[in-house]
Design a protein around this motif. Structure first.
Motif, short mmCIF file in Angstrom:
data_model
loop_
_atom_site.label_atom_id
_atom_site.label_comp_id
_atom_site.label_asym_id
_atom_site.label_seq_id
_atom_site.Cartn_x
_atom_site.Cartn_y
_atom_site.Cartn_z
N LEU A 54 0.81 -1.21 0.00
CA LEU A 54 0.00 0.00 0.00
C LEU A 54 0.85 1.27 0.00
O LEU A 54 0.67 2.16 -0.85
CB LEU A 54 -0.94 -0.01 1.20
CG LEU A 54 -2.23 0.80 1.04
CD1 LEU A 54 -3.12 0.21 -0.03
CD2 LEU A 54 -2.99 0.86 2.36
N TYR A 55 1.78 1.38 0.94
CA TYR A 55 2.57 2.61 1.02
C TYR A 55 3.46 2.83 -0.20
O TYR A 55 3.52 3.95 -0.73
CB TYR A 55 3.40 2.62 2.31
CG TYR A 55 2.56 2.72 3.57
CD1 TYR A 55 1.28 3.28 3.55
CD2 TYR A 55 3.04 2.26 4.79
CE1 TYR A 55 0.51 3.38 4.70
CE2 TYR A 55 2.27 2.35 5.95
CZ TYR A 55 1.00 2.91 5.89
OH TYR A 55 0.26 2.99 7.04
N PRO A 56 4.17 1.80 -0.68
CA PRO A 56 4.94 2.00 -1.92
C PRO A 56 4.06 2.40 -3.11
O PRO A 56 4.44 3.27 -3.90
CB PRO A 56 5.60 0.64 -2.15
CG PRO A 56 5.68 0.02 -0.80
CD PRO A 56 4.45 0.47 -0.09
N LYS A 57 2.88 1.77 -3.21
CA LYS A 57 1.96 2.10 -4.29
C LYS A 57 1.51 3.55 -4.20
O LYS A 57 1.50 4.29 -5.18
CB LYS A 57 0.75 1.16 -4.22
CG LYS A 57 -0.41 1.51 -5.14
CD LYS A 57 -0.11 1.24 -6.59
CE LYS A 57 -1.34 1.45 -7.46
NZ LYS A 57 -1.05 1.22 -8.89
N HIS A 58 1.15 3.99 -3.01
CA HIS A 58 0.66 5.36 -2.84
C HIS A 58 1.78 6.38 -3.03
O HIS A 58 1.51 7.50 -3.48
CB HIS A 58 0.01 5.51 -1.46
CG HIS A 58 -1.33 4.86 -1.38
ND1 HIS A 58 -2.29 5.22 -0.47
CD2 HIS A 58 -1.89 3.87 -2.11
CE1 HIS A 58 -3.37 4.48 -0.63
NE2 HIS A 58 -3.13 3.64 -1.62
N ASN A 59 3.00 6.02 -2.68
CA ASN A 59 4.12 6.92 -2.95
C ASN A 59 4.27 7.18 -4.45
O ASN A 59 4.44 8.32 -4.88
CB ASN A 59 5.42 6.32 -2.41
CG ASN A 59 5.75 6.81 -1.01
OD1 ASN A 59 5.41 7.92 -0.64
ND2 ASN A 59 6.39 5.98 -0.23
N SER A 60 4.17 6.12 -5.24
CA SER A 60 4.32 6.28 -6.69
C SER A 60 3.13 7.02 -7.28
O SER A 60 3.29 7.85 -8.18
CB SER A 60 4.48 4.91 -7.36
OG SER A 60 3.32 4.11 -7.17
N VAL A 61 1.94 6.76 -6.78
CA VAL A 61 0.74 7.46 -7.27
C VAL A 61 0.81 8.94 -6.94
O VAL A 61 0.53 9.80 -7.79
CB VAL A 61 -0.53 6.83 -6.65
CG1 VAL A 61 -1.75 7.73 -6.89
CG2 VAL A 61 -0.79 5.44 -7.24
N GLY A 62 1.20 9.27 -5.71
CA GLY A 62 1.32 10.67 -5.33
C GLY A 62 2.33 11.41 -6.16
O GLY A 62 2.08 12.54 -6.61
N ALA A 63 3.48 10.80 -6.38
CA ALA A 63 4.52 11.43 -7.18
C ALA A 63 4.07 11.66 -8.62
O ALA A 63 4.53 12.60 -9.29
CB ALA A 63 5.78 10.56 -7.15
N LYS A 64 3.16 10.83 -9.07
CA LYS A 64 2.68 10.91 -10.46
C LYS A 64 1.70 12.06 -10.67
O LYS A 64 1.69 12.68 -11.74
CB LYS A 64 2.03 9.57 -10.83
CG LYS A 64 1.63 9.44 -12.29
CD LYS A 64 1.11 8.03 -12.55
CE LYS A 64 0.70 7.84 -14.00
NZ LYS A 64 0.16 6.47 -14.25
#
Length: 513
Positions: free
Chosen positions: A213-223
């Motif tokens: 979850l956290y790695p996924k959300h990090n990449s989504v936020g950066a995008k």
């Protein structure tokens, strides 16, 4: 003169608070979630704040004052296109070890859809600033980055009370020995096997959040968010957690100072019923059973066998039945059953002739039945419904009928017990008295604490030191290791001493011989 100056300063402070700009993020395409988010944001707007709300549905009658909807049309369209893929009656019994990772995956998908929506991107790139950002916590941690982006204080809202999703972000203790996971239907007094399952659920949550979850959300936020901060930098910045819970509804659990219970804040005073419903309820000399499976589950999707079992049971009752049914017709409908595609649930439960509420066990429905003191028969299907149903049983104001066991015989047995044993009604009224016994209304509690964190610039004095500790210090691993090391050293020294003593005794014996 001093009194006048004090009053002036207080009035000036109050006006400053009432003019705060607040962004609400309530992105879930579920009506029950939106009802809670809408109720909170409407109250803040009516309180004098300038409110903007990111949500899928929008207000048909916006509150007076400054209120703006940022709609999510693509999410609604996507859910409508995929609704045939998800029959909640079929997937509801998969269990927590399947539901937790599935929900994390689905909500990550929805979380990304929210951020890439055209309306949300326009807001992100608008250079607007907000004093406060209120985020519904539901596997959508990337949305917390928007609080940093807009320069606002972060408040988290939990629709299901304290749980794994919010406890960790404010350092709230949650002993696994007596607090079951939200997806489990356990009472606080768990058996060994239940405590084992509860522990495994906790470990699964830790793994899902940390590894996916956290790695996924990090990449989504950066995008989608310019200069997006890391989840690990902003996930523990919540100044306040508003909990949709209360001891009359939930078991008492620990709360750190910045966790505030406001369960029942969405309930409004009863309004006048439509004429046909008023006449139906008034004319029920033997009472009325109200039946609704909530806003997300559809009674019309019930399998034919279960539906027929329900109809046969209702046909034998002397009571009238008011059923939330989403289609125009119901084949085989008995004369004592009235249908409605939409029904004003709170106003119906307030009617004195309503003797029983058959419900799916959703938290809003459970809250409303406790508010009005009506006993329940819970038929839980998924999510927190099983836990809510167990709470009704534990507190004596209802019974549970597992969905897979629902048939004519079991339904009749449960109804006979609930309708003929007065203890359920008495316990429901007792719970209602506990619910209402508060210093102020729950919505006023919410308004006070939102204003409080604005007045005190995020109220950092409410933050517990646990958030600043690495995990090994919080769990006292270093202390345990030190004590264990001392014990081992002590054992080693004792053994060494005994060996030396034994050696001396042996050598003396040899000399004598």
């Amino acid at each position: 003169m001093k009194t006048q100056i004090t009053l002036f300063v207080f009035a000036a402070t109050l006006c400053a608070v009432q003019s705060a700009r607040i962004l609400g993020i309530f992105p879930l395409p579920g009506k029950s979630h939106y009802i809670l988010g809408s109720s909170l944001m409407r109250a803040l707007a009516e309180h004098g704040h300038d409110v903007t709300v990111i949500n899928p549905f929008g207000e048909k009658n916006p509150p007076k004052g400054k209120y703006r909807d940022i709609l999510l049309p693509e999410i609604i369209e996507s859910i409508e296109n995929r609704k045939d893929e998800f029959n909640m009656f079929e997937i509801g019994d998969l269990g927590p070890f399947v539901n937790i990772p599935i929900l994390a995956y689905l909500m990550s998908d929805i979380g990304e859809m929210v951020l890439k929506e055209k309306t949300v991107q326009e807001l992100i790139h608008s250079n607007e600033k907000f004093d406060l950002v209120i985020i519904e916590q539901f596997y959508n941690d990337a949305h917390k980055m928007l609080a940093t982006h807009f320069g606002g204080i972060q408040i988290v809202f939990s629709t299901v009370g304290a749980n794994f999703w919010v406890n960790s972000i404010v350092g709230n203790p949650s002993p696994l020995a007596y607090i079951p996971d939200v997806f489990l239907s356990y009472s606080p007094h768990m058996t060994f096997g239940e405590r084992l399952v509860n522990t495994l659920c906790y470990l699964l949550n830790v793994a899902v959040h940390g590894l996916y979850l956290y790695p996924k959300h990090n990449s989504v936020g950066a995008k989608y968010i310019p200069n997006a901060p890391s989840i690990h930098d902003i996930n523990y910045n919540a100044s306040l957690v508003l909990l949709n819970s209360h001891p009359s509804l939930n078991q008492p659990v620990p709360h750190v100072p910045n966790m505030i219970e406001i369960g029942g804040f969405h309930i409004k005073p009863p309004k006048k019923l439509p004429q046909d419903l008023q006449e139906f309820l008034d004319g029920a000399k033997d009472g009325v059973i109200y039946f609704s499976m909530g806003s997300n589950l559809r009674s019309a999707d019930l399998p034919l066998q279960k539906r027929n079992g329900i109809l046969k049971t209702f046909a034998k009752l002397k009571e009238k039945v008011l059923w939330k049914w989403e289609e125009d017709e119901l084949p085989g409908r008995p004369e004592n059953v009235k249908l409605g595609k939409w029904l004003p649930q709170q106003d119906i439960l307030a009617h004195p002739n309503v003797k029983l509420f058959i419900t799916h066990g959703g938290l809003l429905s459970t809250t409303e039945t406790v508010y009005f003191g009506v006993p329940v028969l819970a038929i839980p299907v998924y999510g927190d419904q099983k836990l809510n149903a167990q709470t009704a049983v534990s507190n004596g104001f209802g019974l549970v009928l597992p969905y897979k066991e629902l048939n004519e015989r079991t339904l009749r047995e449960k109804l006979d017990e609930l309708l003929n044993n007065p203890k359920y009604g008495d316990n429901a009224k007792s719970r209602s008295r506990i619910f209402h016994d508060r210093q102020v209304k729950p919505v006023d509690t919410a308004l006070y604490w939102v204003d409080y964190v604005i007045r005190h610039k995020g109220a950092p004095h409410l933050r517990v030191a646990a958030l600043d500790l690495p995990w090994y210090k919080y769990l006292l691993i270093d202390v345990i290791a030190f004590v264990a090391g001392l014990l081992l050293m002590g054992v080693y020294l004792v053994r060494l001493l005994l060996r030396k003593l034994c050696g001396r005794v042996s050598s003396k014996k040899l000399k004598k011989n």
